[in-house]
Motif scaffolding. Sequence first.
Motif, mmCIF file in Angstrom:
data_model
loop_
_atom_site.group_PDB
_atom_site.id
_atom_site.type_symbol
_atom_site.label_atom_id
_atom_site.label_comp_id
_atom_site.label_asym_id
_atom_site.label_seq_id
_atom_site.Cartn_x
_atom_site.Cartn_y
_atom_site.Cartn_z
ATOM 1 N N GLN A 86 -33.118 -17.891 -160.004
ATOM 2 C CA GLN A 86 -32.424 -17.959 -158.727
ATOM 3 C C GLN A 86 -32.966 -19.144 -157.933
ATOM 4 N N ASP A 87 -32.160 -19.615 -157.002
ATOM 5 C CA ASP A 87 -32.582 -20.728 -156.157
ATOM 6 C C ASP A 87 -33.377 -20.180 -154.975
ATOM 7 N N ALA A 88 -34.562 -19.663 -155.266
ATOM 8 C CA ALA A 88 -35.436 -19.086 -154.249
ATOM 9 C C ALA A 88 -36.854 -19.566 -154.519
ATOM 10 N N PRO A 89 -37.533 -20.079 -153.514
ATOM 11 C CA PRO A 89 -38.888 -20.596 -153.736
ATOM 12 C C PRO A 89 -39.889 -19.494 -154.063
ATOM 13 N N SER A 144 -40.708 -33.346 -155.712
ATOM 14 C CA SER A 144 -39.661 -33.830 -156.621
ATOM 15 C C SER A 144 -40.181 -34.971 -157.492
ATOM 16 N N ALA A 193 -34.754 -27.242 -163.240
ATOM 17 C CA ALA A 193 -34.040 -26.254 -162.424
ATOM 18 C C ALA A 193 -34.926 -25.115 -161.926
ATOM 19 N N PRO A 251 -37.652 -22.947 -159.894
ATOM 20 C CA PRO A 251 -38.182 -23.049 -158.535
ATOM 21 C C PRO A 251 -39.607 -23.605 -158.510
ATOM 22 N N ASN A 276 -42.710 -22.041 -166.198
ATOM 23 C CA ASN A 276 -41.733 -21.989 -165.116
ATOM 24 C C ASN A 276 -41.784 -20.597 -164.519
ATOM 25 N N GLY A 319 -40.354 -17.909 -161.240
ATOM 26 C CA GLY A 319 -39.410 -17.644 -160.168
ATOM 27 C C GLY A 319 -38.693 -16.328 -160.361
ATOM 28 N N ALA A 337 -32.433 -15.446 -162.663
ATOM 29 C CA ALA A 337 -31.022 -15.445 -162.290
ATOM 30 C C ALA A 337 -30.405 -14.121 -162.719
ATOM 31 N N SER A 352 -29.140 -14.398 -166.317
ATOM 32 C CA SER A 352 -29.919 -15.372 -167.076
ATOM 33 C C SER A 352 -29.645 -15.211 -168.564
#
Length: 194
Positions: free
Chosen positions: A21-24, A57, A77, A79, A168, A170, A173, A176
């Motif tokens: 997911q796009d969550a830090p 980045s 991709a 987080p 990685n 996080g 998703a 996923s």
Amino acid sequence: MLAKDAQDLLFLDPRTVTAFQDAPVSDAQLRAIHDLVKYGPTSMNQQPLRAVLVQSSTARGRLVEHMLDSNKAKTLAAPLSVIIAADLNFHLRLSELFPVLPGAEEFFADPEMRTASATMNAHIQLGYFIVGVRAAGLAAAPMTGFDHQALNADFFPDGELQAVAVVNVGEPAQNSPGFARLPRLQYEDVFTSV
């Protein structure tokens, strides 16, 4: 004995995910992970694991350059990507971390022996780290598919740290595309008696 729901959370339900997911990942979550995994045993309590949080980045771009092609998009991709490294100078802290044996650092005067011990124990701690990430309710996707020599030269040019994995981290998703549970060896395949 650990409750069944905790066993499920740590070992039976999780899979290595390929999408997040796009969550830090928060500092509080990272500290909670560390507060658990720091108690995992290592030889002579040497604790060589160092976790380099690749957050900017620019650093993420550098890291992705060293990943195998199959791991580049996943890493870009995620987080958070964490370089798990072994501190090759762990022995300099043994008077603090293993005070029961004065002079313990002398056991690791030979650089080859020290590197082997640091790497082995960092791998042990990597296992604790993955379980700690799961205990925090996050997913961990460990990878060793990268150019180790190039990554070490880029991120650790002084040679004091040596990468053992990239993880990685996080929230997974919702859909996923992870693998179904792959086969596992049976007890008789793994355990023997002497």
